[in-house]
Design an enzyme around this catalytic site. Structure first.
Site, PDB file in Angstrom:
ATOM      1  N   GLU A   1       0.748  -1.158   0.016  1.00 16.86           N
ATOM      2  CA  GLU A   1      -0.040   0.038   0.270  1.00 16.86           C
ATOM      3  C   GLU A   1       0.952   1.105   0.151  1.00 16.86           C
ATOM      4  OE1 GLU A   1      -2.912  -0.765   3.199  1.00 16.86           O
ATOM      5  OE2 GLU A   1      -1.596   0.237   4.670  1.00 16.86           O
TER       6      GLU A   1
ATOM      7  N   GLU B   1      -5.621  -7.394   0.475  1.00 13.34           N
ATOM      8  CA  GLU B   1      -6.470  -7.124   1.695  1.00 13.34           C
ATOM      9  C   GLU B   1      -7.731  -6.696   1.434  1.00 13.34           C
ATOM     10  OE1 GLU B   1      -4.344  -4.869   4.438  1.00 13.34           O
ATOM     11  OE2 GLU B   1      -2.341  -5.567   4.020  1.00 13.34           O
TER      12      GLU B   1
END
Ligand code: NAG
Ligand code: NAG
Ligand code: NAG
Ligand code: NAG
Ligand code: NAG
Ligand code: NAG
Ligand code: NAG
Length: 510
Positions: free
Chosen positions: A189, A399
């Site tokens: 991320e 995720e």
């Protein structure tokens, strides 16, 4: 837990599913393409523990948690010692893939130089254990945990020296684990990492401009997130190039990059909100994806940031463009976007990324950073947007999941509802042409959460963090995911939930 309470919990699931407002068609695992990967995830600092064992040295997270008197990952789930037990749980569940990260300072304690043989052996054993149970490893090289020595020496990601050190670390991983690992994500991320670590000061190394909400020892929120982000793209591209030159023909794996992907939708149908949404997408997606897919930053960012946005040389642009074999997305929440020059969604700052973006993100429903509702259409929108705006790249959802107060323990019905709804829209997107190739629940088991510590957790297995043995117990979500992965039932239907309950109570799985 007694079969009676198990029955009760499935009844509750059935009722919640029946009254839920998402229209999810019936589906089973078998509706997905055969090579689609369904798995679950953790990361090194959040799962391993054993922070000063066998030669590991501190990462910036170790320093940060201890200096900010927060919960820490010193022991976490003790995965370093309990990995065999956890792989067994994964296998019982039928996980097809497991995503985890490698602790750089466990493998190469000084960040560069000699390899720590005990660290190397741990990862080799762990990866073999996964393979022996038929579980595909998906390895993230960098999940927030820079070796402290590199931070101290040159400031980590805001210094271009990181490119060389990261590439050397990646080289060790490709060489040592590449026979068994075919899926690599370089940086976790990257977007939100750059923002939180170098703009908002809320994750290590904790940089921000002087402000009245949070004390950072150093930083400049209006420049550093962009510098760090630039170096992440270059470091990723460098590692990816190395893989192509040295390993790809033999190992045949893929190397991808990952971003945090908010769902975004205009607040009203006004032209202003529509344009603000485009701008938010340019900042939150285009910042990293435009260079990776098209070789340069979005015009919206260049216009707003001017000299604060680093520039790619022609050679760098060529190297970054096309360097990601897939895009990894981390998706949890969706916002309405409105055209107000509003402050950050984080309480800390008034300058920096979100001010530059010039749009206000309005939470939908009952929202906090530790608890949120399922907005599955948000993810479907993200997948459609990536398909249409970035040439339909291969995607892994690395995720997705729902936090709940850790003490809520085994009765995680809202989590089942959440995961079921999101998997349903992933299937919709796949059917509509999205090249989404995998989905990972965050998290496989309760872990040390980077923001919430041990207060809230996302796990499908409960971990008793007060127990020295760190006992694991399956939650309702683990049973549901097991049934989904088994592929024999339509897990979205009410009837099958009741059937599932009957069958599972026979096995006394909980
Ligand atoms: C941040 O950097 C910019 C550009 O160099 C400069 O104009 C600004 O004053 C700096 N801000 C802080 C808080 O140091
Ligand atoms: C920041 O540090 C100063 C000096 O130590 C202190 O007075 C102030 O309360 C701190 N502010 C915050 C928001 O922690
Ligand atoms: C919103 O969430 C909080 C925290 O979980 C909860 O206490 C509250 O009851 C919720 N409110 C509504 C309207 O659902
Ligand atoms: C399905 O894909 C088409 C073509 O890309 C697109 O126009 C349409 O909006 C998509 N449908 C949904 C529900 O997203
Ligand atoms: C967690 O472990 C502690 C210490 O062993 C024990 O007292 C407690 O009952 C356990 N909690 C649960 C929910 O199992
Ligand atoms: C998985 O599916 C098989 C049939 O393919 C069935 O026999 C078995 O009971 C199922 N297991 C679970 C845990 O649902
Ligand atoms: C429950 O078990 C029966 C008989 O073994 C099987 O036919 C059915 O598919 C199972 N249902 C679920 C939801 O696992």
């Amino acid at each position: 837990m007694k079969p009676f309470s198990l029955f009760f919990s499935f009844l509750v699931v059935a009722i919640v599913l029946a009254t839920t407002s998402y229209s999810i068609d019936a589906f089973t695992r078998n509706d997905f393409p055969e090579d689609f990967l369904s798995g679950a995830a953790t990361s090194a600092y959040q799962w391993e523990g054993a922070v000063d064992e066998d030669g590991r040295t501190p990462s910036v997270w170790d320093t940060f948690t201890h200096s900010h008197s927060r919960d820490n990952g010193d022991i976490a789930c003790d995965g370093y010692h309990k990995y065999k037990e956890d792989v067994k749980l994964m296998a019982d569940m039928g996980l097809e893939a497991f995503r985890f990260s490698i602790s750089w300072s466990r493998l190469i304690p000084n960040g560069r130089g000699p390899i720590n043989q005990k660290g190397l052996l741990f990862y080799k054993n762990f990866i073999k254990e996964l393979r022996n149970h038929g579980i595909e490893p998906h390895v993230t090289l960098y999940h927030y945990d820079l070796p402290r020595s590199l931070e101290d020496e040159y400031g980590g990601w805001i210094n271009r020296k990181i490119i060389e050190d990261f590439t050397a670390f990646a080289d060790v991983c490709f060489r040592e684990f590449g026979e068994d690992v075919k899926l690599w994500t370089t940086i976790n991320e990257a977007t939100i990492f750059a923002i939180c670590a170098y703009g908002e000061g809320i994750s290590p190394p904790g940089h921000c401009s002087p402000n009245k909400y949070i004390n950072c020892s150093t930083g400049n929120s209006s420049t550093e997130p962009y510098i760090a982000g630039h170096n992440m793209l270059l470091a990723h591209a460098s590692a990816s190039k190395l893989y192509k030159l040295k390993y790809k023909s033999k190992e045949r794996g893929s190397v991808g990059f990952s971003i945090f992907a908010f769902g975004l939708s205009p607040d009203t149908n006004s032209k202003d909100d529509e344009i603000a949404t485009q701008r938010a997408k340019a900042f939150l997606f285009g910042w990293m994806l435009k260079p990776l897919v098209f070789g340069d930053y979005p015009d919206e960012m260049k216009r707003t940031l001017g000299l604060r946005l680093p520039v790619f040389s022609e050679e760098e642009s060529e190297q970054v463009k096309g360097s990601s074999d897939f895009i990894g997305i981390i998706h949890y929440i969706t916002f309405y976007v409105t055209n107000q020059p509003a402050p950050s969604i984080f309480p800390s700052m008034n300058d920096g990324f979100f001010k530059d973006m010039g749009a206000y993100l309005i939470p939908i429903g009952n929202f906090s950073f530790s608890e949120w509702e399922a907005i599955p259409w948000g993810l479907e929108g993200v997948l459609e947007y990536l398909k249409q705006s970035y040439n339909n790249p291969p995607i892994y959802i690395l995720e997705n999941g729902k936090p709940m107060i850790h003490d809520s323990m085994l009765q995680d019905t809202p989590r089942v509802v959440y995961i079921q709804a999101y998997i349903g829209v992933v299937l919709n997107a796949v059917k509509n042409g999205s090249d989404t190739r995998g989905y990972f629940v965050w998290s496989m088991i309760d872990v040390y959460e980077l923001m919430a510590g041990y207060r809230t957790s996302f796990g499908m297995y409960y971990v008793n963090f007060s127990d020295p043995g760190r006992n694991r117990s399956p939650k309702l979500s683990a049973s549901w995911y097991t049934a989904f992965l088994n592929g024999t039932i339509d897990v979205a239907s009410q009837d099958s939930m009741i059937q599932l309950q009957r069958n599972l109570s026979g096995f006394s799985l909980l």
